[in-house]
Motif scaffolding. Structure first.
Motif, PDB file in Angstrom:
ATOM      1  N   TYR A 168       0.831  -1.205   0.000  1.00 23.10           N
ATOM      2  CA  TYR A 168       0.000   0.000   0.000  1.00 23.10           C
ATOM      3  C   TYR A 168       0.863   1.252   0.000  1.00 23.10           C
ATOM      4  CZ  TYR A 168      -3.095   3.698   1.568  1.00 23.10           C
ATOM      5  OH  TYR A 168      -3.769   4.885   1.663  1.00 23.10           O
ATOM      6  N   GLY A 169       1.897   1.254   0.831  1.00 20.29           N
ATOM      7  CA  GLY A 169       2.750   2.429   0.945  1.00 20.29           C
ATOM      8  C   GLY A 169       3.485   2.769  -0.340  1.00 20.29           C
ATOM      9  N   LEU A 170       3.651   1.768  -1.211  1.00 18.25           N
ATOM     10  CA  LEU A 170       4.308   2.006  -2.500  1.00 18.25           C
ATOM     11  C   LEU A 170       3.301   2.077  -3.647  1.00 18.25           C
ATOM     12  CD1 LEU A 170       7.474  -0.242  -2.053  1.00 18.25           C
ATOM     13  CD2 LEU A 170       7.420   2.257  -2.239  1.00 18.25           C
ATOM     14  N   GLY A 171       2.006   2.042  -3.300  1.00 15.47           N
ATOM     15  CA  GLY A 171       0.967   2.237  -4.312  1.00 15.47           C
ATOM     16  C   GLY A 171       0.550   0.999  -5.068  1.00 15.47           C
ATOM     17  N   PHE A 172       0.784  -0.191  -4.480  1.00 14.13           N
ATOM     18  CA  PHE A 172       0.481  -1.416  -5.227  1.00 14.13           C
ATOM     19  C   PHE A 172      -0.320  -2.429  -4.419  1.00 14.13           C
ATOM     20  CE2 PHE A 172       4.060   0.312  -7.554  1.00 14.13           C
ATOM     21  CZ  PHE A 172       3.656   0.130  -8.872  1.00 14.13           C
ATOM     22  N   ASP A 173      -1.148  -1.986  -3.503  1.00  9.13           N
ATOM     23  CA  ASP A 173      -1.980  -2.912  -2.749  1.00  9.13           C
ATOM     24  C   ASP A 173      -3.028  -3.532  -3.668  1.00  9.13           C
ATOM     25  OD1 ASP A 173      -3.143  -4.314  -0.698  1.00  9.13           O
ATOM     26  OD2 ASP A 173      -4.431  -2.660  -0.086  1.00  9.13           O
ATOM     27  N   GLY A 174      -3.110  -4.862  -3.677  1.00 13.76           N
ATOM     28  CA  GLY A 174      -4.073  -5.556  -4.526  1.00 13.76           C
ATOM     29  C   GLY A 174      -3.576  -5.849  -5.929  1.00 13.76           C
ATOM     30  N   GLN A 175      -2.334  -5.473  -6.220  1.00 11.02           N
ATOM     31  CA  GLN A 175      -1.779  -5.713  -7.550  1.00 11.02           C
ATOM     32  C   GLN A 175      -1.289  -7.154  -7.684  1.00 11.02           C
ATOM     33  OE1 GLN A 175      -1.520  -3.421 -10.127  1.00 11.02           O
ATOM     34  NE2 GLN A 175      -2.690  -1.957  -8.932  1.00 11.02           N
ATOM     35  N   THR A 176      -1.262  -7.636  -8.880  1.00  6.82           N
ATOM     36  CA  THR A 176      -0.693  -8.948  -9.189  1.00  6.82           C
ATOM     37  C   THR A 176       0.397  -8.778 -10.243  1.00  6.82           C
ATOM     38  OG1 THR A 176      -2.379  -9.303 -10.877  1.00  6.82           O
ATOM     39  CG2 THR A 176      -2.839 -10.154  -8.678  1.00  6.82           C
ATOM     40  N   PRO A 177       1.336  -9.704 -10.327  1.00  3.61           N
ATOM     41  CA  PRO A 177       1.506 -10.903  -9.506  1.00  3.61           C
ATOM     42  C   PRO A 177       1.976 -10.549  -8.101  1.00  3.61           C
ATOM     43  CG  PRO A 177       3.361 -10.666 -10.986  1.00  3.61           C
ATOM     44  CD  PRO A 177       2.396  -9.589 -11.362  1.00  3.61           C
ATOM     45  N   THR A 178       1.836 -11.502  -7.197  1.00  3.47           N
ATOM     46  CA  THR A 178       2.123 -11.267  -5.794  1.00  3.47           C
ATOM     47  C   THR A 178       3.294 -12.123  -5.310  1.00  3.47           C
ATOM     48  OG1 THR A 178       0.694 -13.039  -4.975  1.00  3.47           O
ATOM     49  CG2 THR A 178      -0.341 -10.877  -5.424  1.00  3.47           C
ATOM     50  N   THR A 179       3.641 -11.915  -4.060  1.00  3.10           N
ATOM     51  CA  THR A 179       4.693 -12.711  -3.438  1.00  3.10           C
ATOM     52  C   THR A 179       4.354 -14.193  -3.478  1.00  3.10           C
ATOM     53  OG1 THR A 179       5.038 -10.853  -1.940  1.00  3.10           O
ATOM     54  CG2 THR A 179       6.106 -12.907  -1.368  1.00  3.10           C
ATOM     55  N   LEU A 180       3.080 -14.516  -3.349  1.00  2.00           N
ATOM     56  CA  LEU A 180       2.675 -15.916  -3.394  1.00  2.00           C
ATOM     57  C   LEU A 180       2.967 -16.517  -4.762  1.00  2.00           C
ATOM     58  CD1 LEU A 180       1.483 -17.810  -1.287  1.00  2.00           C
ATOM     59  CD2 LEU A 180      -0.773 -17.392  -2.266  1.00  2.00           C
ATOM     60  N   ASP A 181       2.689 -15.786  -5.825  1.00  2.00           N
ATOM     61  CA  ASP A 181       3.032 -16.257  -7.171  1.00  2.00           C
ATOM     62  C   ASP A 181       4.537 -16.479  -7.290  1.00  2.00           C
ATOM     63  OD1 ASP A 181       0.349 -16.005  -8.133  1.00  2.00           O
ATOM     64  OD2 ASP A 181       0.656 -13.857  -8.325  1.00  2.00           O
ATOM     65  N   TRP A 182       5.299 -15.539  -6.756  1.00  2.00           N
ATOM     66  CA  TRP A 182       6.763 -15.617  -6.807  1.00  2.00           C
ATOM     67  C   TRP A 182       7.274 -16.864  -6.089  1.00  2.00           C
ATOM     68  CZ3 TRP A 182      10.006 -14.068  -2.405  1.00  2.00           C
ATOM     69  CH2 TRP A 182      11.379 -14.029  -2.711  1.00  2.00           C
ATOM     70  N   LEU A 183       6.705 -17.161  -4.926  1.00  2.00           N
ATOM     71  CA  LEU A 183       7.152 -18.319  -4.157  1.00  2.00           C
ATOM     72  C   LEU A 183       6.712 -19.645  -4.781  1.00  2.00           C
ATOM     73  CD1 LEU A 183       6.517 -17.052  -0.512  1.00  2.00           C
ATOM     74  CD2 LEU A 183       8.731 -17.410  -1.624  1.00  2.00           C
ATOM     75  N   GLN A 184       5.667 -19.596  -5.578  1.00  2.00           N
ATOM     76  CA  GLN A 184       5.171 -20.815  -6.217  1.00  2.00           C
ATOM     77  C   GLN A 184       5.831 -21.064  -7.566  1.00  2.00           C
ATOM     78  OE1 GLN A 184       0.945 -20.012  -6.093  1.00  2.00           O
ATOM     79  NE2 GLN A 184       0.702 -20.979  -4.081  1.00  2.00           N
ATOM     80  N   SER A 185       6.990 -20.469  -7.733  1.00  5.08           N
ATOM     81  CA  SER A 185       7.846 -20.727  -8.899  1.00  5.08           C
ATOM     82  C   SER A 185       7.249 -20.256 -10.211  1.00  5.08           C
ATOM     83  CB  SER A 185       8.197 -22.224  -8.986  1.00  5.08           C
ATOM     84  OG  SER A 185       8.874 -22.639  -7.826  1.00  5.08           O
ATOM     85  N   LYS A 186       6.354 -19.292 -10.137  1.00  8.95           N
ATOM     86  CA  LYS A 186       5.843 -18.708 -11.371  1.00  8.95           C
ATOM     87  C   LYS A 186       6.811 -17.623 -11.842  1.00  8.95           C
ATOM     88  CE  LYS A 186       0.988 -19.562 -10.259  1.00  8.95           C
ATOM     89  NZ  LYS A 186      -0.350 -18.950 -10.031  1.00  8.95           N
ATOM     90  N   THR A 187       6.995 -17.543 -13.139  1.00  6.83           N
ATOM     91  CA  THR A 187       7.876 -16.513 -13.684  1.00  6.83           C
ATOM     92  C   THR A 187       7.155 -15.180 -13.634  1.00  6.83           C
ATOM     93  OG1 THR A 187       8.900 -18.114 -15.168  1.00  6.83           O
ATOM     94  CG2 THR A 187       9.199 -15.787 -15.693  1.00  6.83           C
ATOM     95  N   ILE A 188       7.665 -14.276 -12.805  1.00  7.10           N
ATOM     96  CA  ILE A 188       7.006 -12.992 -12.661  1.00  7.10           C
ATOM     97  C   ILE A 188       8.021 -11.864 -12.813  1.00  7.10           C
ATOM     98  CG2 ILE A 188       5.372 -14.019 -11.028  1.00  7.10           C
ATOM     99  CD1 ILE A 188       6.724 -12.236  -8.877  1.00  7.10           C
TER     100      ILE A 188
END
Length: 239
Positions: free
Chosen positions: A46-66
Motif C-alpha cells: 500500500y505504501g508504495l501504491g500497489f496494494d491488490g496488484q498482481t503478480p504477488t509474493t505468493l506467485d513468486w514463491l510458487q515458482s511462477k515466472t514474474i
C-alpha cells in the motif's frame, strides 16, 4: 545481490516503514533495489501504491515466472504481498529458488511479518543479514532478545543489525533501554546501529499519500534520520 531480512517478533516496531524508506534512499542510478512484501497485511505494498496488484509474493514463491513491478521511485522495485500469505505452508525450501530467480538487483529488502510463520522461518534461513527495528523501551527489548536468540540457534554467524525506531530520547526510560541494548549487543554479538529514527509525525503521515518520508517531507527529522541510516548501512553492508 545482498539479501536483508527486516524482522522482529513484535508488530509496530517500524519494520515496514524502514523497508519503504530505506529502499527508497538506497535505490539510485547505480544501485537497483527490490522490496518483497511478505506480510499478508500488505502495508508495504500500500505504501508504495500497489496494494491488490498482481503478480504477488505468493506467485513468486510458487515458482511462477514474474516480473517485479517498478515503483514511482527510480530503481526501486516491488513484489506485492498477498492476503493468502497468512495461510502459507511448505515442506520444502521456497525461498532459495525464488531469490535466485531475481536478476539484476544489488539489494533485496524482505519485509517480514511479526511472528514466526513459514515465510519468516525460511527468510531467516536464506538471507545474508538481518535488520531488526526495535522500540527503545525495556518491555519491548525482551522480544528483541528472543529474536536474536532464535536466529543464533540456527545461524550463529549471521550478521544482525539493530536500529532504534520511534525513538524518544527525552524519556528517562530511553537511556535505560540504550544501556540494555548496548550490553546485549556486546553479549549477543549484534551490531547496534548509531542512527536513531525519531518518533516523527511526517514518517506516519507519509504512508497516506504513498510516499517515502524523504519525498513527502524532505526536511523533516524523520527524512534526515533515514538518510543517515542509509549511509550507515551502506558503510556496514558494503554495497
Amino acid at each position: 545481490m545482498l539479501k536483508i531480512a527486516v524482522f522482529n517478533f513484535k508488530g509496530g516496531t517500524g519494520k515496514t516503514t524502514t523497508v519503504l524508506n530505506l529502499g527508497a534512499i538506497l535505490a539510485t542510478s547505480k544501485r537497483r533495489a527490490i522490496a518483497i512484501d511478505l506480510d499478508g497485511q500488505r502495508t508495504l505494498s500500500y505504501g508504495l501504491g500497489f496494494d491488490g496488484q498482481t503478480p504477488t509474493t505468493l506467485d513468486w514463491l510458487q515458482s511462477k515466472t514474474i516480473e517485479p513491478v517498478a515503483t514511482s521511485i527510480k530503481n526501486l522495485f516491488l513484489i506485492p504481498a498477498d492476503l493468502a500469505l497468512f495461510q502459507l505452508q511448505a515442506i520444502s525450501d521456497l525461498f532459495t529458488p525464488a531469490l535466485d530467480s531475481l536478476q539484476g538487483f544489488d539489494l533485496c529488502l524482505l519485509d517480514c511479518p511479526p511472528g514466526l510463520g513459514i515465510a519468516v522461518t525460511q527468510t531467516l534461513l536464506t538471507c545474508d543479514r538481518v535488520l531488526i527495528p526495535t522500540i527503545n523501551e525495556p518491555a519491548v527489548l525482551k522480544g528483541l532478545s528472543e529474536a536474536v536468540q532464535l536466529i543464533r540457534e540456527d545461524r550463529p554467524d549471521l550478521p544482525i543489525d539493530v536500529v532504534r525506531c520511534r525513538y524518544r530520547g527525552r524519556l528517562a526510560v530511553a537511556k535505560q533501554a540504550d544501556e540494555m541494548l548496548q550490553k546485549a549487543a556486546d553479549e549477543s554479538g549484534y551490531w547496534l546501529l548509531k542512527t536513531k529514527i525519531p518518533e516523527n509525525v511526517s514518517i506516519a503521515e507519509a504512508i497516506a499519500p504513498q510516499q517515502p518520508v524523504t519525498k513527502y517531507a524532505p526536511r523533516s527529522a524523520g527524512a534526515k534520520a533515514y538518510k543517515q541510516l542509509a549511509q550507515e548501512c551502506l558503510s556496514i553492508w558494503g554495497i
